[in-house]
Design a protein around this motif. Sequence first.
Motif, PDB file in Angstrom:
ATOM      1  N   GLY A  31       0.836  -0.960  -0.206  1.00 37.62           N
ATOM      2  CA  GLY A  31      -0.267   0.029  -0.269  1.00 37.62           C
ATOM      3  C   GLY A  31       0.713   1.101   0.298  1.00 37.62           C
ATOM      4  O   GLY A  31       1.790   1.697   0.548  1.00 37.62           O
ATOM      5  N   THR A  32       0.301   2.494  -0.258  1.00 36.42           N
ATOM      6  CA  THR A  32       0.870   3.671  -0.197  1.00 36.42           C
ATOM      7  C   THR A  32       1.247   4.126   0.992  1.00 36.42           C
ATOM      8  O   THR A  32       1.048   3.995   1.869  1.00 36.42           O
ATOM      9  N   GLY A  33       3.377   4.529   1.156  1.00 41.40           N
ATOM     10  CA  GLY A  33       3.253   4.624   2.656  1.00 41.40           C
ATOM     11  C   GLY A  33       4.442   3.383   2.831  1.00 41.40           C
ATOM     12  O   GLY A  33       4.806   3.224   4.045  1.00 41.40           O
ATOM     13  N   GLU A  34       3.559   2.232   2.994  1.00 38.26           N
ATOM     14  CA  GLU A  34       3.900   1.131   3.277  1.00 38.26           C
ATOM     15  C   GLU A  34       5.341   0.529   3.441  1.00 38.26           C
ATOM     16  O   GLU A  34       6.547   0.855   1.394  1.00 38.26           O
ATOM     17  N   ARG A  35       6.860  -0.150   3.990  1.00 35.02           N
ATOM     18  CA  ARG A  35       7.831  -0.902   3.869  1.00 35.02           C
ATOM     19  C   ARG A  35       7.777  -1.718   2.813  1.00 35.02           C
ATOM     20  O   ARG A  35       7.194  -2.524   2.592  1.00 35.02           O
ATOM     21  N   TRP A  36       7.903  -1.662   1.702  1.00 39.45           N
ATOM     22  CA  TRP A  36       8.670  -2.638   0.957  1.00 39.45           C
ATOM     23  C   TRP A  36       9.668  -3.747   1.655  1.00 39.45           C
ATOM     24  O   TRP A  36      10.985  -3.290   2.552  1.00 39.45           O
ATOM     25  N   ARG A  37       9.076  -5.151   1.772  1.00 41.28           N
ATOM     26  CA  ARG A  37      10.198  -5.829   2.647  1.00 41.28           C
ATOM     27  C   ARG A  37      10.706  -7.051   1.611  1.00 41.28           C
ATOM     28  O   ARG A  37      11.328  -8.442   1.955  1.00 41.28           O
ATOM     29  N   GLY A  38      10.357  -7.339  -0.032  1.00 39.19           N
ATOM     30  CA  GLY A  38      10.621  -8.769  -0.267  1.00 39.19           C
ATOM     31  C   GLY A  38      12.258  -8.788  -0.400  1.00 39.19           C
ATOM     32  O   GLY A  38      12.398  -9.829  -1.138  1.00 39.19           O
ATOM     33  N   GLY A  39      12.982  -8.026  -0.800  1.00 38.45           N
ATOM     34  CA  GLY A  39      14.226  -7.675  -0.621  1.00 38.45           C
ATOM     35  C   GLY A  39      15.329  -6.659  -0.362  1.00 38.45           C
ATOM     36  O   GLY A  39      14.483  -5.514  -0.293  1.00 38.45           O
ATOM     37  N   PRO A  40      16.721  -6.773  -0.851  1.00 36.60           N
ATOM     38  CA  PRO A  40      17.385  -5.394  -0.987  1.00 36.60           C
ATOM     39  C   PRO A  40      16.991  -5.139  -2.709  1.00 36.60           C
ATOM     40  O   PRO A  40      16.821  -5.618  -2.972  1.00 36.60           O
ATOM     41  N   ALA A  41      17.780  -3.801  -2.340  1.00 38.80           N
ATOM     42  CA  ALA A  41      17.147  -2.632  -4.074  1.00 38.80           C
ATOM     43  C   ALA A  41      16.950  -3.013  -4.959  1.00 38.80           C
ATOM     44  O   ALA A  41      17.060  -2.884  -5.744  1.00 38.80           O
ATOM     45  N   HIS A  42      18.862  -3.823  -4.163  1.00 31.90           N
ATOM     46  CA  HIS A  42      19.463  -4.495  -5.957  1.00 31.90           C
ATOM     47  C   HIS A  42      18.557  -5.493  -6.540  1.00 31.90           C
ATOM     48  O   HIS A  42      19.214  -5.874  -7.740  1.00 31.90           O
ATOM     49  N   GLN A  43      17.631  -6.139  -5.707  1.00 34.23           N
ATOM     50  CA  GLN A  43      16.839  -8.057  -6.664  1.00 34.23           C
ATOM     51  C   GLN A  43      16.257  -6.460  -7.162  1.00 34.23           C
ATOM     52  O   GLN A  43      15.018  -8.037  -7.654  1.00 34.23           O
ATOM     53  N   ILE A  44      15.453  -5.705  -7.101  1.00 37.58           N
ATOM     54  CA  ILE A  44      14.032  -5.275  -7.621  1.00 37.58           C
ATOM     55  C   ILE A  44      14.690  -5.461  -8.996  1.00 37.58           C
ATOM     56  O   ILE A  44      15.223  -4.469  -9.917  1.00 37.58           O
ATOM     57  N   ARG A  45      13.274  -5.539  -9.758  1.00 37.09           N
ATOM     58  CA  ARG A  45      13.761  -5.921 -11.644  1.00 37.09           C
ATOM     59  C   ARG A  45      12.134  -5.122 -11.661  1.00 37.09           C
ATOM     60  O   ARG A  45      12.793  -4.505 -13.041  1.00 37.09           O
ATOM     61  N   ALA A  46      11.343  -4.600 -11.195  1.00 37.71           N
ATOM     62  CA  ALA A  46      10.315  -3.759 -12.356  1.00 37.71           C
ATOM     63  C   ALA A  46       9.555  -3.493 -10.713  1.00 37.71           C
ATOM     64  O   ALA A  46       9.363  -4.163  -8.942  1.00 37.71           O
ATOM     65  N   ILE A  47       9.121  -2.782 -10.883  1.00 37.92           N
ATOM     66  CA  ILE A  47       7.781  -1.344 -10.622  1.00 37.92           C
ATOM     67  C   ILE A  47       7.138  -0.848 -10.868  1.00 37.92           C
ATOM     68  O   ILE A  47       7.134  -0.507 -12.161  1.00 37.92           O
ATOM     69  N   LEU A  48       5.627  -1.332 -10.474  1.00 42.02           N
ATOM     70  CA  LEU A  48       4.412  -0.742 -11.460  1.00 42.02           C
ATOM     71  C   LEU A  48       3.591  -0.235 -10.242  1.00 42.02           C
ATOM     72  O   LEU A  48       3.118  -0.716  -9.197  1.00 42.02           O
ATOM     73  N   GLY A  49       3.451   1.246 -10.117  1.00 39.34           N
ATOM     74  CA  GLY A  49       2.729   1.832  -9.612  1.00 39.34           C
ATOM     75  C   GLY A  49       1.231   2.189  -9.763  1.00 39.34           C
ATOM     76  O   GLY A  49       1.868   3.036 -10.826  1.00 39.34           O
ATOM     77  N   ASN A  50      -0.192   2.455  -8.807  1.00 41.44           N
ATOM     78  CA  ASN A  50      -0.467   3.842  -8.859  1.00 41.44           C
ATOM     79  C   ASN A  50      -0.716   4.581  -7.550  1.00 41.44           C
ATOM     80  O   ASN A  50      -0.057   4.552  -6.918  1.00 41.44           O
TER      81      ASN A  50
END
Length: 266
Positions: A77-96
């Motif tokens: 949700g908006t403002g919620e902390r991301w907890r899926g892993g370190p930033a270098h592991q992120i491959r895609a972000i889709l937001g509304n």
Amino acid sequence: MPEGDTVWLAAHRLHSALADRVLTRSDLRVPRFATADLTGRTVLDVTPRGKHLLTRIEGGLTLHSHLRMDGSWQVYGTGERWRGGPAHQIRAILGNEAYTAVGYRLPVLELLRTADEEQAVGHLGPDLLGPDWDPDTAVANLLADPARPLGEALLDQRNLAGIGNVYKSELAFLARVTPWLPVGELPADTLARLVVTAQRLLDANKSRPERITTGRRGPGQRLYVYGREGRPCPRCGAPVRKADQGDGSRERPTYWCPGCQAGPTA
């Protein structure tokens, strides 16, 4: 590797968060599509196809992803902390405005025309959780190579799409044969029941995080043989065994009971 029911649940969560909403953030962190900007476009739907995810976007585009062994999509949700892993592991972000979907460790991520989706998923057999499910076609596909071991044939997504290593072992146990038995040696009615059972199990598990094949929810009781090496078989009491079995691409841990599952072993 996530199986068809896990991918279906991931698609359901993504669809609930993204569908019919305009993207306000778009970041594809793979070199080929790093400059693509999807902001301002509406997400139309998120559809699972076997173990693949198809995020369809206004303008005739589809974001195709596959989780394989370690990938995942997390919704925040908006403002919620991301907890899926370190930033270098992120491959895609889709937001509304309300939600952000973050893809971690995605080994397959490509942006293609919706009209070209068949290039990504056209090789798949009937989807156990899809509108194209056809048990007769699945049986015919499995029997196309009658000498192939059952476990390998079930994992081949060209035969039927959605079965992974857990269900492979569990289905062989329910059929009372080892995963190394050639498909063509199964009685026709046994193979037909196995395919129907596969669809029923995936459908029963698609909306819950824990996978259950036994009907029991207690710790250590949810599965018949998978992950239970050395423990007593729930049917005959013999110790469950474990060995590797290939699927055409790599060796995978396979579980079976030597006491009540007939057929060759590793």
